[in-house]
Scaffold this active site. Structure first.
Site, mmCIF file in Angstrom:
data_model
loop_
_atom_site.group_PDB
_atom_site.id
_atom_site.type_symbol
_atom_site.label_atom_id
_atom_site.label_comp_id
_atom_site.label_asym_id
_atom_site.label_seq_id
_atom_site.Cartn_x
_atom_site.Cartn_y
_atom_site.Cartn_z
ATOM 1 N N LEU A 167 -2.561 1.070 -4.744
ATOM 2 C CA LEU A 167 -2.220 -0.274 -4.261
ATOM 3 C C LEU A 167 -1.385 -0.979 -5.317
ATOM 4 O O LEU A 167 -1.660 -0.872 -6.511
ATOM 5 C CB LEU A 167 -3.494 -1.094 -4.020
ATOM 6 C CG LEU A 167 -4.553 -0.490 -3.099
ATOM 7 C CD1 LEU A 167 -5.758 -1.446 -2.988
ATOM 8 C CD2 LEU A 167 -3.970 -0.212 -1.713
ATOM 9 N N ILE B 221 8.640 0.795 5.295
ATOM 10 C CA ILE B 221 8.776 -0.633 4.966
ATOM 11 C C ILE B 221 8.982 -0.826 3.455
ATOM 12 O O ILE B 221 9.678 -1.758 3.029
ATOM 13 C CB ILE B 221 7.539 -1.423 5.479
ATOM 14 C CG1 ILE B 221 7.728 -2.932 5.337
ATOM 15 C CG2 ILE B 221 6.263 -0.999 4.782
ATOM 16 C CD1 ILE B 221 8.703 -3.546 6.297
ATOM 17 N N ASP B 222 8.430 0.084 2.648
ATOM 18 C CA ASP B 222 8.638 -0.012 1.193
ATOM 19 C C ASP B 222 10.116 0.191 0.848
ATOM 20 O O ASP B 222 10.673 -0.493 -0.015
ATOM 21 C CB ASP B 222 7.749 0.988 0.435
ATOM 22 C CG ASP B 222 7.932 2.438 0.880
ATOM 23 O OD1 ASP B 222 8.462 2.687 1.982
ATOM 24 O OD2 ASP B 222 7.535 3.339 0.105
ATOM 25 N N ILE C 147 0.852 -1.194 0.000
ATOM 26 C CA ILE C 147 0.000 0.000 0.000
ATOM 27 C C ILE C 147 0.880 1.233 0.000
ATOM 28 O O ILE C 147 1.566 1.543 0.979
ATOM 29 C CB ILE C 147 -0.948 -0.002 1.219
ATOM 30 C CG1 ILE C 147 -1.780 -1.295 1.228
ATOM 31 C CG2 ILE C 147 -1.846 1.238 1.172
ATOM 32 C CD1 ILE C 147 -2.776 -1.395 2.366
ATOM 33 N N SER D 245 -0.105 6.620 -3.180
ATOM 34 C CA SER D 245 -0.973 6.945 -4.322
ATOM 35 C C SER D 245 -1.923 5.812 -4.667
ATOM 36 O O SER D 245 -3.036 6.052 -5.109
ATOM 37 C CB SER D 245 -0.146 7.263 -5.570
ATOM 38 O OG SER D 245 0.604 8.442 -5.395
ATOM 39 N N THR E 165 3.494 29.162 -18.989
ATOM 40 C CA THR E 165 3.400 28.678 -17.603
ATOM 41 C C THR E 165 3.571 27.167 -17.481
ATOM 42 O O THR E 165 4.389 26.714 -16.662
ATOM 43 C CB THR E 165 2.078 29.148 -16.970
ATOM 44 O OG1 THR E 165 2.039 30.577 -17.055
ATOM 45 C CG2 THR E 165 1.964 28.720 -15.520
ATOM 46 N N TYR F 52 16.542 2.497 11.286
ATOM 47 C CA TYR F 52 15.914 3.287 12.354
ATOM 48 C C TYR F 52 14.425 2.948 12.386
ATOM 49 O O TYR F 52 13.859 2.528 11.362
ATOM 50 C CB TYR F 52 16.178 4.787 12.170
ATOM 51 C CG TYR F 52 15.760 5.373 10.842
ATOM 52 C CD1 TYR F 52 16.613 5.354 9.738
ATOM 53 C CD2 TYR F 52 14.504 5.967 10.678
ATOM 54 C CE1 TYR F 52 16.229 5.909 8.516
ATOM 55 C CE2 TYR F 52 14.115 6.532 9.462
ATOM 56 C CZ TYR F 52 14.981 6.491 8.391
ATOM 57 O OH TYR F 52 14.594 7.035 7.187
HETATM 58 N N1 LIG Z 1 -1.643 5.234 -13.598
HETATM 59 C C1 LIG Z 1 -0.998 5.978 -12.690
HETATM 60 N N2 LIG Z 1 -1.639 6.371 -11.563
HETATM 61 C C2 LIG Z 1 -0.995 7.100 -10.628
HETATM 62 N N3 LIG Z 1 0.288 7.493 -10.735
HETATM 63 C C3 LIG Z 1 0.983 7.135 -11.827
HETATM 64 C C4 LIG Z 1 0.381 6.363 -12.853
HETATM 65 N N4 LIG Z 1 1.313 6.142 -13.814
HETATM 66 C C5 LIG Z 1 2.443 6.770 -13.419
HETATM 67 N N5 LIG Z 1 2.246 7.389 -12.235
HETATM 68 C C6 LIG Z 1 3.251 8.160 -11.511
HETATM 69 O O1 LIG Z 1 3.633 7.386 -10.418
HETATM 70 C C7 LIG Z 1 3.897 8.194 -9.280
HETATM 71 C C8 LIG Z 1 3.395 7.425 -8.086
HETATM 72 O O2 LIG Z 1 4.194 6.274 -8.031
HETATM 73 P P1 LIG Z 1 3.752 4.947 -7.289
HETATM 74 O O3 LIG Z 1 4.981 4.111 -7.248
HETATM 75 O O4 LIG Z 1 2.530 4.365 -7.885
HETATM 76 O O5 LIG Z 1 3.381 5.580 -5.862
HETATM 77 P P2 LIG Z 1 3.094 4.942 -4.433
HETATM 78 O O6 LIG Z 1 3.887 3.670 -4.334
HETATM 79 O O7 LIG Z 1 3.567 6.005 -3.521
HETATM 80 O O8 LIG Z 1 1.613 4.683 -4.331
HETATM 81 C C9 LIG Z 1 3.224 9.537 -9.521
HETATM 82 O O9 LIG Z 1 4.174 10.583 -9.349
HETATM 83 C C10 LIG Z 1 2.780 9.495 -10.973
HETATM 84 O O10 LIG Z 1 3.395 10.511 -11.751
HETATM 85 C C1 LIG Z 2 8.958 8.027 2.266
HETATM 86 C C2 LIG Z 2 7.612 7.346 2.060
HETATM 87 C C3 LIG Z 2 6.499 8.351 2.311
HETATM 88 C C4 LIG Z 2 7.527 6.854 0.597
HETATM 89 O O1 LIG Z 2 6.223 6.385 0.355
HETATM 90 P P1 LIG Z 2 5.638 6.226 -1.135
HETATM 91 O O2 LIG Z 2 6.030 7.427 -1.901
HETATM 92 O O3 LIG Z 2 6.316 5.013 -1.745
HETATM 93 O O4 LIG Z 2 4.175 6.022 -1.014
HETATM 94 C C5 LIG Z 2 7.500 6.091 2.989
HETATM 95 O O5 LIG Z 2 8.576 5.242 2.765
HETATM 96 C C6 LIG Z 2 7.448 6.483 4.442
HETATM 97 O O6 LIG Z 2 6.421 6.867 4.952
HETATM 98 N N1 LIG Z 2 8.622 6.383 5.126
HETATM 99 C C7 LIG Z 2 8.747 6.669 6.540
HETATM 100 C C8 LIG Z 2 9.857 7.632 6.831
HETATM 101 C C9 LIG Z 2 11.241 7.134 6.473
HETATM 102 O O7 LIG Z 2 11.411 6.229 5.639
HETATM 103 O O8 LIG Z 2 12.207 7.646 7.074
HETATM 104 K K LIG Z 3 8.455 5.976 -2.857
#
Ligand SMILES: Nc1ncnc2c1ncn2[C@@H]1O[C@H](COP(=O)(O)OP(=O)(O)O)[C@@H](O)[C@H]1O
Ligand SMILES: CC(C)(COP(=O)(O)O)[C@@H](O)C(=O)NCCC(=O)O
Ligand SMILES: [K+]
Length: 275
Positions: free
Chosen positions: A23, A120-121, A18, A21, A199, A115
């Site tokens: 799943l 976790i990702d 999760i 943005s 812009t 830390y």
């Molecule tokens: N179909 C999509 N839906 C949402 N974000 C997307 C999509 N395709 C590319 N992106 C890009 O992916 C980024 C989000 O990355 P993602 O790895 O899915 O996020 P998270 O793991 O944080 O949920 C956004 O900055 C966006 O530009």
């Molecule tokens: C930095 C993150 C927000 C990235 O999340 P993502 O963009 O992959 O949804 C996530 O790894 C997080 O909440 N980390 C905790 C703080 C840290 O890693 O120090």
């Molecule tokens: K990330």
């Protein structure tokens, strides 16, 4: 090996990451990653229907039928445990009420020197990349946030950095200003002029050239410490960033390995190793 582990080792199971943005799903058979795909967050009512299932089989049927609705080309059937990792506590709270869901925590990842609040990702992607290509390793995850996460030869976290990802930078400018338009990252298919005269291109220029220069700078700083290190990029903006780096800084781009599924590679190794 306990019974639960045995289930993971021998049978199909689902990985669910999760993110902030969306799943991210993966279907594994035993230790093999079969397929991976992304979906939007599911409505809480849909997730709660899963929980109302009386038996594990019914539960899985419901999850599977929901996933099939989302992704019809995946033929899923049978009972599937779900291994869940999340960086969104409100989503974790919903999903963890379900049977068959096991949550992966930082304590289960054999990295040294982490830390307590490390995402976790980040830990999973680092572990997946390091176990696959060797340590030291640097992982760039271009998701909602863009993160750098590095580990040394001893599988010890060196550290990293967190900044707003590409989409979030555009969203912030669009939402927190009085007259800037909301741009979509995916619509960028070539580099804008550096010194722009309208812009949208001025926003694109500012965000993308600064991001590319920042990525280059972090990579160079990492390579100064670990000249032989592999460097991987994952996350939703990985291809856009790799292609843009290819144009702007080809020698940096040449060092970058692009891989969508680093988090699931890490998950696969953790889930199979846990006793
Ligand atoms: N179909 C999509 N839906 C949402 N974000 C997307 C999509 N395709 C590319 N992106 C890009 O992916 C980024 C989000 O990355 P993602 O790895 O899915 O996020 P998270 O793991 O944080 O949920 C956004 O900055 C966006 O530009
Ligand atoms: C930095 C993150 C927000 C990235 O999340 P993502 O963009 O992959 O949804 C996530 O790894 C997080 O909440 N980390 C905790 C703080 C840290 O890693 O120090
Ligand atoms: K990330």
């Amino acid at each position: 090996m306990n019974l639960h582990n045995h289930i993971y080792r021998e049978n199909p199971w689902l990985g669910l990451m999760i993110g902030n943005s969306r799943l991210h799903w993966a279907l594994f058979s035993g230790e093999t990653l079969d397929s991976a795909w992304d979906t939007d967050y599911l409505p809480e009512s849909v997730i709660q229907q899963f929980a109302q299932a009386q038996t594990p089989e019914k539960f899985t049927d419901r999850v599977i039928s929901q996933l099939n609705t989302i992704r019809r080309d995946t033929a899923l059937s049978g009972p599937y445990p779900i291994s869940l990792a999340s960086v969104v506590p409100s989503q974790t709270a919903i999903w963890q009420t379900l049977p068959n869901v096991r949550i992966i925590t930082l304590a289960q990842i054999p990295l040294f020197g982490v830390y307590p609040t490390l995402g976790i990702d980040r830990a999973l992607a680092l572990w997946g990349a390091g176990k696959t290509w060797g340590f030291p390793i640097l992982v760039i995850d271009s998701g909602t946030a863009l993160t750098f996460t590095g580990a040394d030869d001893n599988q010890c976290l060196v550290g990293g950095a967190i900044l707003p990802g590409l989409g979030l930078q555009f969203a912030t400018l669009g939402q927190k200003t009085g007259q800037l338009p909301l741009l979509e990252a995916q619509l960028i298919n070539s580099l804008p002029p550096r010194f722009a005269l309208n812009t949208p291109e001025a926003i694109q220029s500012g965000v993308i050239y600064t991001l590319l220069a920042g990525i280059k700078d972090f990579i160079e700083a990492w390579l100064f410490l670990f000249p032989e290190s592999k460097i991987a990029i994952t996350g939703g903006d990985r291809i856009l960033l790799k292609n843009s780096l290819q144009i702007q800084f080809p020698e940096i781009a040449a060092r970058l390995i692009v891989e969508q599924n680093l988090i699931f590679w890490g998950m696969e190794k953790i889930v199979i190793e846990i006793e």
